[in-house]
Structures are given as structure tokens and as C-alpha cells.
Design a protein around this motif. Sequence first.
Motif, PDB file in Angstrom:
ATOM      1  N   VAL A  89       0.860  -1.176   0.000  1.00  0.00           N
ATOM      2  CA  VAL A  89       0.000   0.000   0.000  1.00  0.00           C
ATOM      3  C   VAL A  89       0.899   1.230   0.000  1.00  0.00           C
ATOM      4  O   VAL A  89       1.871   1.301   0.757  1.00  0.00           O
ATOM      5  N   ALA A  90       0.591   2.205  -0.861  1.00  0.00           N
ATOM      6  CA  ALA A  90       1.401   3.422  -0.970  1.00  0.00           C
ATOM      7  C   ALA A  90       0.501   4.644  -0.960  1.00  0.00           C
ATOM      8  O   ALA A  90      -0.654   4.597  -1.410  1.00  0.00           O
ATOM      9  N   GLY A  91       1.018   5.745  -0.436  1.00  0.00           N
ATOM     10  CA  GLY A  91       0.253   6.984  -0.369  1.00  0.00           C
ATOM     11  C   GLY A  91       1.067   8.177  -0.807  1.00  0.00           C
ATOM     12  O   GLY A  91       2.307   8.148  -0.782  1.00  0.00           O
ATOM     13  N   GLY A  92       0.382   9.253  -1.208  1.00  0.00           N
ATOM     14  CA  GLY A  92       1.101  10.421  -1.676  1.00  0.00           C
ATOM     15  C   GLY A  92       0.256  11.666  -1.745  1.00  0.00           C
ATOM     16  O   GLY A  92      -0.587  11.915  -0.876  1.00  0.00           O
ATOM     17  N   GLU A  93       0.456  12.440  -2.813  1.00  0.00           N
ATOM     18  CA  GLU A  93      -0.148  13.758  -2.916  1.00  0.00           C
ATOM     19  C   GLU A  93      -1.668  13.683  -3.044  1.00  0.00           C
ATOM     20  O   GLU A  93      -2.231  12.731  -3.578  1.00  0.00           O
ATOM     21  N   ARG A  94      -2.330  14.702  -2.482  1.00  0.00           N
ATOM     22  CA  ARG A  94      -3.774  14.919  -2.624  1.00  0.00           C
ATOM     23  C   ARG A  94      -4.601  13.697  -2.198  1.00  0.00           C
ATOM     24  O   ARG A  94      -5.622  13.390  -2.805  1.00  0.00           O
ATOM     25  N   GLY A  95      -4.141  13.014  -1.177  1.00  0.00           N
ATOM     26  CA  GLY A  95      -4.902  11.890  -0.637  1.00  0.00           C
ATOM     27  C   GLY A  95      -4.816  10.611  -1.435  1.00  0.00           C
ATOM     28  O   GLY A  95      -5.545   9.651  -1.163  1.00  0.00           O
ATOM     29  N   TYR A 150      -2.906   0.342  -3.965  1.00  0.00           N
ATOM     30  CA  TYR A 150      -2.485  -0.930  -3.383  1.00  0.00           C
ATOM     31  C   TYR A 150      -2.251  -1.956  -4.495  1.00  0.00           C
ATOM     32  O   TYR A 150      -2.832  -1.880  -5.585  1.00  0.00           O
ATOM     33  N   SER A 151      -1.357  -2.907  -4.188  1.00  0.00           N
ATOM     34  CA  SER A 151      -0.960  -3.914  -5.164  1.00  0.00           C
ATOM     35  C   SER A 151      -0.969  -5.292  -4.517  1.00  0.00           C
ATOM     36  O   SER A 151      -0.457  -5.472  -3.412  1.00  0.00           O
ATOM     37  N   ASP A 152      -1.533  -6.266  -5.239  1.00  0.00           N
ATOM     38  CA  ASP A 152      -1.548  -7.661  -4.780  1.00  0.00           C
ATOM     39  C   ASP A 152      -0.655  -8.547  -5.633  1.00  0.00           C
ATOM     40  O   ASP A 152      -0.718  -9.780  -5.526  1.00  0.00           O
ATOM     41  N   ASP A 153       0.189  -7.935  -6.478  1.00  0.00           N
ATOM     42  CA  ASP A 153       1.091  -8.738  -7.313  1.00  0.00           C
ATOM     43  C   ASP A 153       2.531  -8.227  -7.198  1.00  0.00           C
ATOM     44  O   ASP A 153       3.237  -8.077  -8.188  1.00  0.00           O
ATOM     45  N   GLY A 200       3.797  -5.321  -6.446  1.00  0.00           N
ATOM     46  CA  GLY A 200       4.134  -3.987  -6.916  1.00  0.00           C
ATOM     47  C   GLY A 200       4.199  -3.814  -8.410  1.00  0.00           C
ATOM     48  O   GLY A 200       4.772  -2.830  -8.898  1.00  0.00           O
ATOM     49  N   ARG A 201       3.612  -4.728  -9.163  1.00  0.00           N
ATOM     50  CA  ARG A 201       3.613  -4.597 -10.627  1.00  0.00           C
ATOM     51  C   ARG A 201       2.396  -3.815 -11.120  1.00  0.00           C
ATOM     52  O   ARG A 201       2.502  -3.002 -12.033  1.00  0.00           O
ATOM     53  N   GLN A 202       1.241  -4.098 -10.559  1.00  0.00           N
ATOM     54  CA  GLN A 202       0.013  -3.393 -10.918  1.00  0.00           C
ATOM     55  C   GLN A 202      -0.624  -2.857  -9.641  1.00  0.00           C
ATOM     56  O   GLN A 202      -0.549  -3.490  -8.582  1.00  0.00           O
ATOM     57  N   TRP A 203      -1.295  -1.697  -9.784  1.00  0.00           N
ATOM     58  CA  TRP A 203      -1.827  -1.010  -8.611  1.00  0.00           C
ATOM     59  C   TRP A 203      -3.267  -0.572  -8.852  1.00  0.00           C
ATOM     60  O   TRP A 203      -3.652  -0.253  -9.976  1.00  0.00           O
ATOM     61  N   ASP A 230      -9.416  -2.850   5.973  1.00  0.00           N
ATOM     62  CA  ASP A 230      -9.521  -3.810   4.870  1.00  0.00           C
ATOM     63  C   ASP A 230      -8.273  -3.785   4.000  1.00  0.00           C
ATOM     64  O   ASP A 230      -8.344  -3.840   2.783  1.00  0.00           O
ATOM     65  N   ALA A 231      -7.106  -3.684   4.660  1.00  0.00           N
ATOM     66  CA  ALA A 231      -5.814  -3.747   3.978  1.00  0.00           C
ATOM     67  C   ALA A 231      -5.599  -2.609   2.989  1.00  0.00           C
ATOM     68  O   ALA A 231      -4.935  -2.780   1.972  1.00  0.00           O
ATOM     69  N   GLY A 232      -6.155  -1.453   3.281  1.00  0.00           N
ATOM     70  CA  GLY A 232      -5.873  -0.276   2.468  1.00  0.00           C
ATOM     71  C   GLY A 232      -6.809  -0.012   1.314  1.00  0.00           C
ATOM     72  O   GLY A 232      -6.594   0.932   0.553  1.00  0.00           O
ATOM     73  N   ALA A 233      -7.871  -0.793   1.161  1.00  0.00           N
ATOM     74  CA  ALA A 233      -8.808  -0.562   0.063  1.00  0.00           C
ATOM     75  C   ALA A 233      -9.699   0.652   0.329  1.00  0.00           C
ATOM     76  O   ALA A 233     -10.010   1.420  -0.598  1.00  0.00           O
ATOM     77  N   THR A 234     -10.116   0.833   1.588  1.00  0.00           N
ATOM     78  CA  THR A 234     -10.905   1.996   1.975  1.00  0.00           C
ATOM     79  C   THR A 234     -10.348   2.556   3.283  1.00  0.00           C
ATOM     80  O   THR A 234      -9.790   1.825   4.096  1.00  0.00           O
TER      81      THR A 234
END
Length: 375
Positions: free
Chosen positions: A56-62, A66-69, A71-74, A110-114
Motif C-alpha cells: 500500500v502506498a500513499g502520496g499527494e492529494r490523498g 495498493y498492489s496484490d502482485d 508492486g507490478r500493478q496497482w 480492509d488492507a488499504g482498500a478503503t
Amino acid sequence: MRIARRSVLLAAVCAALPCLSQAAERQTALARPALKVVRPTQAVMVCVARAGLRLVAGGERGLIVYSDDNGRQWQQAEVPVSVTLTGMRFASKLEGWAVGNMGVVLRTRDAGATWQRVLDGRTAAELALKAAQTAYTSASAGAAAQRLQGPLEDAMRLVSEGADKPFTDIIIRSDGSLLVIGAYGLAFSSTDGGATWQTQMQKLPNPDGLSLYGHAARFDEQWLVGEQGLLLRAVGNNGVFAAAESPSTGSLFGALSLRDGTLLMYGLRGKVFHSAAPGEPWATVHTPVDASLFAGLQLDDGRVLLAGQAGQLLVSADSGRSFSGVGLKQRYPFSAMAVTPDGAVVLAGARGLMRVERADLQTASESPGAKRSAT
């Protein structure tokens, strides 16, 4: 006379407009959900963490993805605010926390989904003021009241300035309690999963209100690092923080506890400091870079990585006593990194997210290059 009064009033209103505009913008950002982004992994990313097998990664403007593979697809998460997020940690594969600008604290189950907002700078300032007022009115007249006058004025200033200060990190203690830290000495704790918060600013020996940037735990020690070499240490999970002698006068942006008991601190101008065990003195580690270091982690094989402002990635195979540079295909300012479940590393920074393969890290660590050790 009436015209003169009107002119004065108009001048006062015009002078206040920028402040009102900024306050309105902060209010909007706290209430506006993060917008959907076409290429979220190419936006400015500031933090990244593991949630079980998920990244799970976070950054600008909220923005949170998240990636389940590995870090290849998010995928983009649902986030209720549009402020920049600066730090993220997970207590389990499902429950995690993120902090950011405007005193925001978010929680996911829920692991970063919401995500849900559980604290912001307005509420934090009001909590600080209430605590300061209670302490001041409870104190007897004289020296005790005078000592509390400064904290009361600081809390009043927090309220008047509004939600304009960021949190930088969140500490999840072994008993489940939380401590969030931030700019100008901001510090708040929660013992009930973020339902209620208490100010900790007057309990930290930080009279100048220096910014707090990072945390590390080594055995039963808790460490906080910050601006101008600020170094605080507590013993025990809920121990009281005391000022510790710092080896640095420059800002320390992070700390890393290694599995063998080594503690590393890193910060301004590529400075790294090494302590082999509790009670051991700090040794200066001379690195091949002079740009600030913002992130550190230890790989499964024991090697240590540090990343920073100039897009540098450093690796150590001797518990942080010496570092050499890693050759990367791309370089841009990095602020965080995490190990993927398959052993690669995902770097977060000014141009988004970048996955570095384990094989590339292995080759880089063994390639010739500048290597300097602790003294």
C-alpha cells in the motif's frame, strides 16, 4: 469620519482574504475525497508499507494505491480527504494507519482498500488547547502557573492557525496504542484504536517545538528523531521519553532497528549514525553521498538499504557499518521503500513508484564502487 472608518474596514477585510482563502482551501481538502487519477503510480508518492502480502502506498492529494502482485500493478483506494499523506504503517494484514498534512490521521480495516479519517489538525488543536487550559487552571499561582503559560499560549496559537501542520509518522506500540508525531513537536496518542486522542506534546522534552520525523524500537527502547539532531529515548512500551545525547546537530529524518540489535539513524546531507547495541556509543558512518537520506529498511538476507533526496540507493552488508551505491536505471527523489513478498523493493518518490528486482540489488551490492565505513 464615516468614510475613514469604511476605508479601514475594507483594508482589514482585504488583508484577511488570503488567510480566509487558505483556511477555506484547508477545509475543502479535509472534506473532499481524493480524486481518481488516470496514472496513479506516476504521481508524487511519499510513503509505502506492507499489509500482509499486499503493498500500500500513499502520496499527494490523498492518493492511496495498493498492489496484490508484488508492486507490478496497482489499484486506487477510496480515501475521504485530498491532503498529501506522509507516513503509513500496518498493525496487521488488515488494519493500518496513514498520516499526513493538515494533521490528518486515517485508518483502514480492509488492507488499504478503503480509509476513514479519525483525526485532523482542527480537532488536534482543540484537544491541545483543552488540555493546556485544564493544566493551567489546576495549577496553583506562582511558578507552576508561569511554567504552564507558555504551553497554553502555544495551544491557543495552534487553534488560531488552523489545520496547517503535518503529521510525519505513526508509531504502533506492542500493546496496540498509537502515537502520531509531526511538525513543530506535534504528538498525540490513542489507546482505543483512534476513537479518542490525547495530546503528548507537554510530556516530550522538546521545549523549542522542534519537528519530529521518525521512530524506531530496539528491544525495550523507543527512539524518536527529529529536527536539529533531536533525539528522545524511552524505556518500556509506555515509558516516558527523555532527551538523549545526540551525535548530530543536523536533522535526523529516520531511524532503523536491525534484527541483530543495531540501531541506525540517518538524515541531513547523507549522515548516518550507528549504535551496535543498547548502551553502545554512536559511530559516524561516512557514506558516498551528501544528499539527505529519508528512508531505510532491512532485507530478508540482512542487508540494509537507505534511500534519499538525490535518487540515491545505498546498500550495506555489514549491519550498517559501511555503505556503497546501488546502480539504478532511474533516479529521482525517494522518500520511502518497502520489501515486496517476492523479495524485490518498491521505492516511492517524486515520480511515483519504482520496483527494483532482487537480482539488481544483488548485482549492485557486489559491484565496485565507493565504500566508506564507520569511524
